[in-house]
Design an enzyme around this catalytic site. Structure first.
Site, PDB file in Angstrom:
ATOM      1  N   ASP A 115     -18.810  88.591  69.937  1.00 38.42           N
ATOM      2  CA  ASP A 115     -17.490  88.630  69.316  1.00 38.42           C
ATOM      3  C   ASP A 115     -16.379  88.298  70.308  1.00 38.42           C
ATOM      4  OD1 ASP A 115     -18.732  89.242  66.947  1.00 38.42           O
ATOM      5  OD2 ASP A 115     -18.343  91.386  67.075  1.00 38.42           O
ATOM      6  N   TYR A 142     -23.198  98.039  53.869  1.00 38.45           N
ATOM      7  CA  TYR A 142     -22.928  96.695  53.373  1.00 38.45           C
ATOM      8  C   TYR A 142     -24.018  96.295  52.389  1.00 38.45           C
ATOM      9  CZ  TYR A 142     -21.317  96.402  58.316  1.00 38.45           C
ATOM     10  OH  TYR A 142     -20.775  96.624  59.548  1.00 38.45           O
ATOM     11  N   GLU A 196     -20.198 107.149  39.779  1.00 38.61           N
ATOM     12  CA  GLU A 196     -20.963 105.901  39.783  1.00 38.61           C
ATOM     13  C   GLU A 196     -20.325 105.029  40.854  1.00 38.61           C
ATOM     14  OE1 GLU A 196     -20.589 102.827  36.491  1.00 38.61           O
ATOM     15  OE2 GLU A 196     -22.474 103.846  35.980  1.00 38.61           O
ATOM     16  N   HIS A 230     -17.549  88.132  61.207  1.00 42.04           N
ATOM     17  CA  HIS A 230     -18.854  87.507  61.004  1.00 42.04           C
ATOM     18  C   HIS A 230     -18.955  86.827  59.645  1.00 42.04           C
ATOM     19  CE1 HIS A 230     -20.334  90.883  63.861  1.00 42.04           C
ATOM     20  NE2 HIS A 230     -19.815  89.880  64.540  1.00 42.04           N
ATOM     21  N   LYS A 246     -20.167  90.176  49.956  1.00 45.17           N
ATOM     22  CA  LYS A 246     -20.423  91.506  50.516  1.00 45.17           C
ATOM     23  C   LYS A 246     -19.723  92.572  49.694  1.00 45.17           C
ATOM     24  CE  LYS A 246     -20.995  89.957  55.277  1.00 45.17           C
ATOM     25  NZ  LYS A 246     -20.554  90.080  56.669  1.00 45.17           N
TER      26      LYS A 246
END
Length: 184
Positions: A168, A131, A28, A62, A71
């Site tokens: 960046d 993500y 899981e 970010h 996240k």
């Protein structure tokens, strides 16, 4: 699933229980109720994205201002050096960076609360990173921090070989960055 705090922070490392037999394995990957219990409040993910990057690429740091995103990071293939920076102005850990290596073979997930900037450097020849985020992407709210800001003191594994986007490379430092309001 075993869930533990990373380096005394609010970041959580989630390690699924792997059930193996002659056919292979089953696990899981995450369970919303377990994560919510560990976090102490409800986190609901609304969008899932992925990136594929070659060795030495740095994506980040970010964050999204409105609404901020929690996240859940998972490496599908390869290995990364994952970094989160606390940008919550009222946090006692404001400006502190946290780093952890994540490898697909370990099948771990990293939970990053809302109010953090996030980035990573690819350590393997290539890495695919997945993500889950708690708020939809909002381009006008998209922000970045300079990956090598001396104030953050991030020990990137391969700074001299870093491959970065123009965004960046030219991101503001922590002192220059637009930050969240209070109350995160």
């Amino acid at each position: 699933m075993k869930i533990s705090a990373l380096q005394g922070s609010e970041l959580l490392l989630c390690e699924p229980e792997l059930l193996t037999d002659p056919r292979g394995l089953f696990a899981e990957a995450w369970r919303e109720s377990l994560l919510n219990d560990a976090v102490g409040h409800s986190v609901h993910f609304v969008q899932e994205s992925f990136s594929v990057s070659r060795q030495y690429v740095i994506r980040g740091l970010h964050y999204q201002l409105n609404p901020p995103q929690a996240k859940l990071i998972r490496v599908i293939s390869g290995e990364i050096f994952d970094v989160a920076v606390d940008l919550r102005p009222d946090s006692t850990h404001f400006g502190r960076s946290y780093a952890v290596p994540l490898q697909a073979k370990d099948r771990q997930l990293l939970f990053i609360p809302a109010g953090f900037a996030h980035g990573f450097q690819v350590l393997s020849a290539e890495a695919e990173v997945q993500y889950k985020v708690s708020a939809y992407y909002d381009a006008p709210s998209d922000r970045a921090l300079l990956w090598n800001d001396p104030q953050l003191a991030i020990a990137w594994p391969y700074p001299a070989q870093a491959i970065l986007s123009d965004k960046d490379k030219n991101a503001p430092t922590l002192v220059q960055a637009e930050l969240f309001g209070t109350g995160l």
